[in-house]
Design a protein around this motif. Structure first.
Motif, PDB file in Angstrom:
ATOM      1  N   LEU A   6       7.147   2.517  15.484  1.00 24.26           N
ATOM      2  CA  LEU A   6       6.199   2.161  14.432  1.00 24.26           C
ATOM      3  C   LEU A   6       6.519   2.781  13.081  1.00 24.26           C
ATOM      4  O   LEU A   6       6.801   3.974  12.983  1.00 24.26           O
ATOM      5  CB  LEU A   6       4.786   2.599  14.847  1.00 24.26           C
ATOM      6  CG  LEU A   6       3.673   2.351  13.813  1.00 24.26           C
ATOM      7  CD1 LEU A   6       3.484   0.857  13.571  1.00 24.26           C
ATOM      8  CD2 LEU A   6       2.371   2.990  14.285  1.00 24.26           C
ATOM      9  N   SER A   7       6.430   1.958  12.046  1.00 23.24           N
ATOM     10  CA  SER A   7       6.426   2.422  10.656  1.00 23.24           C
ATOM     11  C   SER A   7       5.051   2.110  10.072  1.00 23.24           C
ATOM     12  O   SER A   7       4.554   0.984  10.207  1.00 23.24           O
ATOM     13  CB  SER A   7       7.503   1.707   9.828  1.00 23.24           C
ATOM     14  OG  SER A   7       8.796   2.068  10.253  1.00 23.24           O
ATOM     15  N   ILE A   8       4.431   3.102   9.457  1.00 25.04           N
ATOM     16  CA  ILE A   8       3.138   2.901   8.807  1.00 25.04           C
ATOM     17  C   ILE A   8       3.365   2.828   7.299  1.00 25.04           C
ATOM     18  O   ILE A   8       3.923   3.756   6.704  1.00 25.04           O
ATOM     19  CB  ILE A   8       2.160   4.036   9.147  1.00 25.04           C
ATOM     20  CG1 ILE A   8       1.877   4.070  10.655  1.00 25.04           C
ATOM     21  CG2 ILE A   8       0.850   3.858   8.363  1.00 25.04           C
ATOM     22  CD1 ILE A   8       0.976   5.210  11.092  1.00 25.04           C
ATOM     23  N   ILE A   9       2.956   1.718   6.721  1.00 24.82           N
ATOM     24  CA  ILE A   9       3.135   1.491   5.288  1.00 24.82           C
ATOM     25  C   ILE A   9       1.781   1.629   4.605  1.00 24.82           C
ATOM     26  O   ILE A   9       0.859   0.850   4.858  1.00 24.82           O
ATOM     27  CB  ILE A   9       3.744   0.102   5.027  1.00 24.82           C
ATOM     28  CG1 ILE A   9       5.113  -0.018   5.717  1.00 24.82           C
ATOM     29  CG2 ILE A   9       3.864  -0.152   3.523  1.00 24.82           C
ATOM     30  CD1 ILE A   9       5.684  -1.426   5.697  1.00 24.82           C
ATOM     31  N   ILE A  10       1.659   2.642   3.766  1.00 25.18           N
ATOM     32  CA  ILE A  10       0.408   2.899   3.057  1.00 25.18           C
ATOM     33  C   ILE A  10       0.541   2.377   1.631  1.00 25.18           C
ATOM     34  O   ILE A  10       1.438   2.773   0.892  1.00 25.18           O
ATOM     35  CB  ILE A  10       0.079   4.400   3.034  1.00 25.18           C
ATOM     36  CG1 ILE A  10       0.008   4.952   4.471  1.00 25.18           C
ATOM     37  CG2 ILE A  10      -1.240   4.648   2.311  1.00 25.18           C
ATOM     38  CD1 ILE A  10      -0.158   6.462   4.534  1.00 25.18           C
ATOM     39  N   LEU A  11      -0.351   1.474   1.259  1.00 25.94           N
ATOM     40  CA  LEU A  11      -0.323   0.849  -0.059  1.00 25.94           C
ATOM     41  C   LEU A  11      -1.342   1.543  -0.953  1.00 25.94           C
ATOM     42  O   LEU A  11      -2.532   1.630  -0.603  1.00 25.94           O
ATOM     43  CB  LEU A  11      -0.642  -0.640   0.058  1.00 25.94           C
ATOM     44  CG  LEU A  11       0.190  -1.397   1.107  1.00 25.94           C
ATOM     45  CD1 LEU A  11      -0.332  -2.809   1.286  1.00 25.94           C
ATOM     46  CD2 LEU A  11       1.656  -1.401   0.728  1.00 25.94           C
ATOM     47  N   THR A  61       3.654  -5.618  -9.690  1.00 24.03           N
ATOM     48  CA  THR A  61       3.073  -6.956  -9.729  1.00 24.03           C
ATOM     49  C   THR A  61       1.955  -7.151  -8.706  1.00 24.03           C
ATOM     50  O   THR A  61       1.335  -8.203  -8.678  1.00 24.03           O
ATOM     51  CB  THR A  61       4.142  -8.042  -9.493  1.00 24.03           C
ATOM     52  OG1 THR A  61       4.785  -7.821  -8.235  1.00 24.03           O
ATOM     53  CG2 THR A  61       5.176  -8.042 -10.600  1.00 24.03           C
ATOM     54  N   GLY A  62       1.691  -6.144  -7.862  1.00 22.22           N
ATOM     55  CA  GLY A  62       0.558  -6.280  -6.957  1.00 22.22           C
ATOM     56  C   GLY A  62       0.835  -5.906  -5.515  1.00 22.22           C
ATOM     57  O   GLY A  62       1.928  -5.475  -5.139  1.00 22.22           O
ATOM     58  N   LYS A  63      -0.196  -6.110  -4.712  1.00 20.29           N
ATOM     59  CA  LYS A  63      -0.201  -5.663  -3.321  1.00 20.29           C
ATOM     60  C   LYS A  63       0.837  -6.370  -2.457  1.00 20.29           C
ATOM     61  O   LYS A  63       1.448  -5.765  -1.576  1.00 20.29           O
ATOM     62  CB  LYS A  63      -1.602  -5.886  -2.744  1.00 20.29           C
ATOM     63  CG  LYS A  63      -1.840  -5.237  -1.412  1.00 20.29           C
ATOM     64  CD  LYS A  63      -3.306  -5.382  -1.028  1.00 20.29           C
ATOM     65  CE  LYS A  63      -3.610  -4.584   0.220  1.00 20.29           C
ATOM     66  NZ  LYS A  63      -5.055  -4.706   0.587  1.00 20.29           N
ATOM     67  N   ASN A 172       1.424 -12.033  -4.669  1.00 15.09           N
ATOM     68  CA  ASN A 172       1.542 -10.641  -5.087  1.00 15.09           C
ATOM     69  C   ASN A 172       0.204  -9.915  -5.116  1.00 15.09           C
ATOM     70  O   ASN A 172       0.145  -8.704  -4.924  1.00 15.09           O
ATOM     71  CB  ASN A 172       2.192 -10.549  -6.463  1.00 15.09           C
ATOM     72  CG  ASN A 172       3.673 -10.851  -6.415  1.00 15.09           C
ATOM     73  OD1 ASN A 172       4.348 -10.496  -5.458  1.00 15.09           O
ATOM     74  ND2 ASN A 172       4.180 -11.517  -7.428  1.00 15.09           N
ATOM     75  N   GLY A 173      -0.877 -10.642  -5.370  1.00 14.48           N
ATOM     76  CA  GLY A 173      -2.188 -10.019  -5.470  1.00 14.48           C
ATOM     77  C   GLY A 173      -2.883  -9.905  -4.130  1.00 14.48           C
ATOM     78  O   GLY A 173      -2.264  -9.908  -3.059  1.00 14.48           O
ATOM     79  N   PHE A 174      -4.216  -9.840  -4.165  1.00 14.51           N
ATOM     80  CA  PHE A 174      -4.994  -9.671  -2.946  1.00 14.51           C
ATOM     81  C   PHE A 174      -4.921 -10.892  -2.028  1.00 14.51           C
ATOM     82  O   PHE A 174      -5.256 -10.800  -0.842  1.00 14.51           O
ATOM     83  CB  PHE A 174      -6.449  -9.368  -3.295  1.00 14.51           C
ATOM     84  CG  PHE A 174      -6.641  -8.012  -3.919  1.00 14.51           C
ATOM     85  CD1 PHE A 174      -6.586  -6.863  -3.141  1.00 14.51           C
ATOM     86  CD2 PHE A 174      -6.862  -7.879  -5.285  1.00 14.51           C
ATOM     87  CE1 PHE A 174      -6.766  -5.611  -3.709  1.00 14.51           C
ATOM     88  CE2 PHE A 174      -7.039  -6.634  -5.860  1.00 14.51           C
ATOM     89  CZ  PHE A 174      -6.976  -5.488  -5.075  1.00 14.51           C
TER      90      PHE A 174
END
Length: 229
Positions: A6-11, A61-63, A172-174
């Motif tokens: 597992l890799s956990i990616i925190i934004l 540019t966003g999430k 790129n956004g929500f």
């Protein structure tokens, strides 16, 4: 016990105070923690260095772009995306991981079945508007795509690196959360929804504005008609 694949990616964007709580909890679950930051200039980079986790900037540019950046840097087979506001219940990561190990392609979490600070009207008129909007968007999505989801916007989810790359997301956004789900449906991925509690963010305010909901409506309708990219 840490989850080896597992890799956990925190934004994160301006979430320094919250990351002080999230990162130590995440490190108990995985050796590969990646923080993708939206050019915060609030000490996030220094905190990541202190806590010995990898730090990268998104392309501002966003999430959605942050998710793709995190995927490229991830070392392991499975990815779980976590927001930097502290609202996600990290105890559910083991459940998500177990389903990915059982060949589920995409695991999405639902606040409607798991509970939510916002969606249970605990913050007055604002949360009531948000809750009503989420219910409407889910209903619209289910009708147009012939599905039975209870939540389509919650960003707490798990997917393999291979499958996420296959989806070739563009938003790129929500709206990235809807983008992922539609592309997963079109590509006939195995999708499983689980209940997960959304807590109130630890510090700060939500960055999601009500007006974004109108774009969500447009995007869902548009993609129900034009499913190819």
């Amino acid at each position: 016990m840490k989850l080896k694949k597992l890799s956990i990616i925190i934004l994160a964007k301006k979430e320094y105070q919250n990351l002080k709580f999230i990162i130590p909890r995440a490190k108990k679950l995985s050796k590969d923690i990646i923080v993708v930051d939206g050019h915060s200039n609030d000490g996030t980079k220094q905190l990541c260095k202190k806590l010995n986790v990898r730090f990268y900037l998104d392309n501002n540019t966003g999430k959605g772009s942050a998710q793709r950046a995190g995927c490229k840097k991830a070392k392991n087979k499975y990815l779980i995306f976590v927001d930097g506001d502290g609202a996600h219940d990290l105890k559910d990561i083991r459940k998500i991981y177990a389903l990915l190990e059982k060949n589920i392609d995409l695991v999405i979490c639902s606040r409607q079945t798991g509970g939510s600070y916002d969606l249970n009207f605990q913050d007055g008129f604002k949360s009531a508007i948000r809750a009503s909007g989420v219910i409407f968007l889910v209903s619209l999505f289910n009708v147009l795509f012939n599905t039975r989801f209870t939540d389509i916007l919650y960003s707490f989810k798990g997917i393999s690196k291979k499958k996420f790359t296959l989806l070739k997301t563009k938003q790129n956004g929500f709206a990235i959360e809807i983008d992922i789900l539609i592309r997963a449906i079109v590509n006939q991925l195995k999708i499983h929804e689980i209940p997960s509690r959304e807590n109130a963010r630890i510090y700060g305010k939500s960055k999601l504005s009500t007006i974004v909901g109108f774009y969500f409506i447009f995007y869902i309708i548009y993609k129900s008609i034009f499913k190819k990219w």
